[in-house]
Design an enzyme around this catalytic site. Structure first.
Site, short mmCIF file in Angstrom:
data_model
loop_
_atom_site.label_atom_id
_atom_site.label_comp_id
_atom_site.label_asym_id
_atom_site.label_seq_id
_atom_site.Cartn_x
_atom_site.Cartn_y
_atom_site.Cartn_z
N TYR A 127 -47.05 -28.49 60.83
CA TYR A 127 -45.96 -27.75 61.39
C TYR A 127 -45.23 -28.32 62.73
O TYR A 127 -44.06 -28.46 62.60
CB TYR A 127 -46.57 -26.23 61.58
CG TYR A 127 -45.67 -25.35 62.35
CD1 TYR A 127 -44.68 -24.81 61.81
CD2 TYR A 127 -46.05 -25.22 63.79
CE1 TYR A 127 -43.78 -24.06 62.61
CE2 TYR A 127 -45.34 -24.16 64.52
CZ TYR A 127 -44.31 -23.55 64.05
OH TYR A 127 -43.40 -22.89 64.69
N ARG B 35 -53.15 -17.84 77.13
CA ARG B 35 -52.20 -18.88 76.90
C ARG B 35 -50.70 -18.34 77.08
O ARG B 35 -49.77 -19.10 77.33
CB ARG B 35 -52.43 -19.36 75.44
CG ARG B 35 -51.50 -20.31 75.13
CD ARG B 35 -51.96 -21.12 73.98
NE ARG B 35 -51.15 -22.17 73.61
CZ ARG B 35 -50.00 -22.14 72.71
NH1 ARG B 35 -49.48 -20.90 72.34
NH2 ARG B 35 -49.08 -23.30 72.67
N SER C 105 -40.36 -25.88 68.22
CA SER C 105 -41.64 -25.21 68.80
C SER C 105 -42.31 -26.10 69.52
O SER C 105 -42.38 -27.29 69.44
CB SER C 105 -42.61 -25.05 67.41
OG SER C 105 -43.93 -24.62 68.12
N HIS D 146 -45.49 -26.69 69.44
CA HIS D 146 -46.41 -27.36 68.78
C HIS D 146 -45.76 -28.79 68.35
O HIS D 146 -46.39 -29.75 67.87
CB HIS D 146 -46.70 -26.49 67.47
CG HIS D 146 -47.71 -25.23 67.81
ND1 HIS D 146 -48.90 -25.39 68.58
CD2 HIS D 146 -47.18 -23.96 67.81
CE1 HIS D 146 -49.22 -23.94 68.96
NE2 HIS D 146 -48.21 -23.21 68.58
N LYS E 210 -41.43 -29.83 62.89
CA LYS E 210 -40.32 -29.56 63.85
C LYS E 210 -39.87 -30.70 64.84
O LYS E 210 -38.69 -30.74 65.15
CB LYS E 210 -41.05 -28.66 64.97
CG LYS E 210 -41.20 -27.01 64.63
CD LYS E 210 -40.25 -26.61 64.01
CE LYS E 210 -40.53 -25.20 63.71
NZ LYS E 210 -39.64 -24.30 62.89
N1 LIG Z 1 -42.49 -16.30 66.87
C1 LIG Z 1 -42.70 -17.59 67.58
O1 LIG Z 1 -43.57 -17.22 68.61
C2 LIG Z 1 -42.27 -18.81 67.33
C3 LIG Z 1 -42.66 -20.01 68.31
C4 LIG Z 1 -42.02 -21.19 67.97
C5 LIG Z 1 -41.40 -21.29 66.90
N2 LIG Z 1 -40.95 -20.38 65.98
C6 LIG Z 1 -40.01 -20.65 65.07
O2 LIG Z 1 -39.11 -19.58 64.84
C7 LIG Z 1 -38.58 -19.32 63.61
C8 LIG Z 1 -38.81 -17.90 63.07
O3 LIG Z 1 -40.33 -17.47 63.52
P1 LIG Z 1 -40.88 -15.92 63.14
O4 LIG Z 1 -41.96 -15.88 63.99
O5 LIG Z 1 -39.73 -15.18 63.24
O6 LIG Z 1 -41.37 -16.37 61.56
P2 LIG Z 1 -41.18 -15.23 60.46
O7 LIG Z 1 -42.27 -15.41 59.30
O8 LIG Z 1 -41.48 -13.76 60.75
O9 LIG Z 1 -39.85 -15.50 59.88
C9 LIG Z 1 -39.56 -16.36 59.02
C10 LIG Z 1 -38.41 -16.10 57.97
O10 LIG Z 1 -38.09 -17.00 57.16
C11 LIG Z 1 -37.71 -16.97 55.87
N3 LIG Z 1 -38.24 -17.94 55.11
C12 LIG Z 1 -39.34 -18.66 54.65
N4 LIG Z 1 -39.07 -19.77 53.86
C13 LIG Z 1 -37.74 -19.60 53.39
C14 LIG Z 1 -36.80 -20.12 52.62
N5 LIG Z 1 -37.41 -21.13 51.78
N6 LIG Z 1 -35.84 -19.96 52.32
C15 LIG Z 1 -35.36 -18.57 52.81
N7 LIG Z 1 -35.94 -17.91 53.83
C16 LIG Z 1 -37.11 -18.35 54.13
C17 LIG Z 1 -39.08 -15.76 55.76
O11 LIG Z 1 -38.71 -14.84 54.63
C18 LIG Z 1 -38.98 -14.94 57.03
O12 LIG Z 1 -38.09 -13.77 57.02
C19 LIG Z 1 -39.44 -20.42 62.66
O13 LIG Z 1 -39.01 -21.55 62.55
C20 LIG Z 1 -40.68 -20.63 63.68
O14 LIG Z 1 -41.24 -22.01 63.35
C21 LIG Z 1 -41.43 -19.04 66.20
#
Ligand SMILES: NC(=O)c1ccc[n+]([C@@H]2O[C@H](COP(=O)([O-])OP(=O)(O)OC[C@H]3O[C@@H](n4cnc5c(N)ncnc54)[C@H](O)[C@@H]3O)[C@@H](O)[C@H]2O)c1
Length: 262
Positions: free
Chosen positions: A133, A173, A108, A110, A137
């Protein structure tokens, strides 16, 4: 056809990837929640990423893992530690034991959030996490550096900016950080296919106002198609950081001001 596991496949990013990657790979969709219905070529595994044995069993025959599962924003330390430290470790270790060849990690912006908005960063810049968080990462990126050098598990850590549903920026942003779904899918495909050892790349579209140089992504062959600027007129001056000098000064935005005041 390669078999690609997506962890956290039930989430926002996972859903965006399923739509695009299904035409190119057999997909194993892993999440702690059930995933249904499944498209042709998809299988689902319901398990927690802290369960190393279940991960290892599910990764048999998998060529590449795209690791999305975990806490997707700031949370209490226990939650971050369980999902993003322990869960990340178990997922990477299972990939090594299963002989997976490529690991793509959803890092991320972040991880570098306390860099100023006046800076333009390369992927090898100093990490400056803005939250627990973001710190998790940095851990994941470092873990993958270790596993590439020591065990030959090749990887790409994608410092994703902002992926949204609906697929469009919605505040100022995002004009810098937005990553469209089709650019995300292209970047993940490049990350699976490129001949690399260990890379960190920015997960961002071709935004006019982006803060990040894409040298690493260029090495992967990533050529983004979208630019957040095309949406700028739709949300006017909406800014989540308005009136918040710390958030306005730093790339991580409000993540930088949480818990410290302004
Ligand atoms: N959406 C963004 O803008 C963004 C930006 C930077 C990084 N990310 C990273 O991308 C990844 C996905 O983000 P997202 O927005 O789809 O989040 P999200 O919360 O929609 O999806 C995360 C998924 O992980 C699953 N999960 C969480 N803990 C778990 C565990 N212990 N075991 C199994 N499954 C588990 C949840 O059930 C969920 O379906 C994350 O790692 C997030 O940090 C997302």
């Amino acid at each position: 056809m390669k078999t690609v596991m997506i962890t956290g496949a039930a989430g926002l990013v996972g859903g965006a990837l399923r739509k695009h990657l299904g035409a190119h790979y057999r997909l194993v969709l892993l999440d702690r929640v059930a995933i249904a219905p499944l498209a042709e070529g998809e299988t689902a595994v319901q398990c927690d990423i802290r369960d190393g044995a279940a991960l290892l069993a599910a990764m048999q025959g998998v060529d590449a893992v795209v690791h999305l599962a975990g806490e997707p924003t700031e949370a209490a330390w226990d939650a971050i530690r369980e999902a993003n430290i322990e869960g990340c470790y178990q997922t990477v270790e299972a990939a090594r034991l299963a002989g997976v060849r490529r690991f793509v990690f959803a890092s991320s912006n972040h991880a570098i959030g306390y860099h100023l908005r006046t800076e333009t960063l390369d992927p090898d810049c100093t990490t400056r996490p803005d939250t627990r968080y973001g710190l998790s990462k940095v851990f994941g990126e470092a873990l993958l550096s270790l596993y590439a050098d020591k065990f030959g598990l090749t990887s790409v850590s994608l410092r994703i900016g902002t992926v949204l549903n609906p697929d469009a920026p919605r505040e100022l942003r995002h004009l810098s950080t937005w990553l469209s779904h089709r650019d995300l899918a292209q970047l993940v495909r490049c990350s699976i296919e490129a001949d690399i050892h260990y890379e960190i790349a920015w997960g961002v579209s071709a935004n006019t106002r982006k803060w990040w140089r894409d040298r690493s992504a260029e090495r992967l062959g990533y050529r983004p198609q979208d630019n957040a600027e095309a949406f700028a007129a739709q949300f006017g001056e909406i800014d989540a950081a308005a009136g918040n000098p710390v958030a306005l000064a730093h790339q991580g935005g409000v993540f930088c001001s949480w818990e410290r005041g302004r």
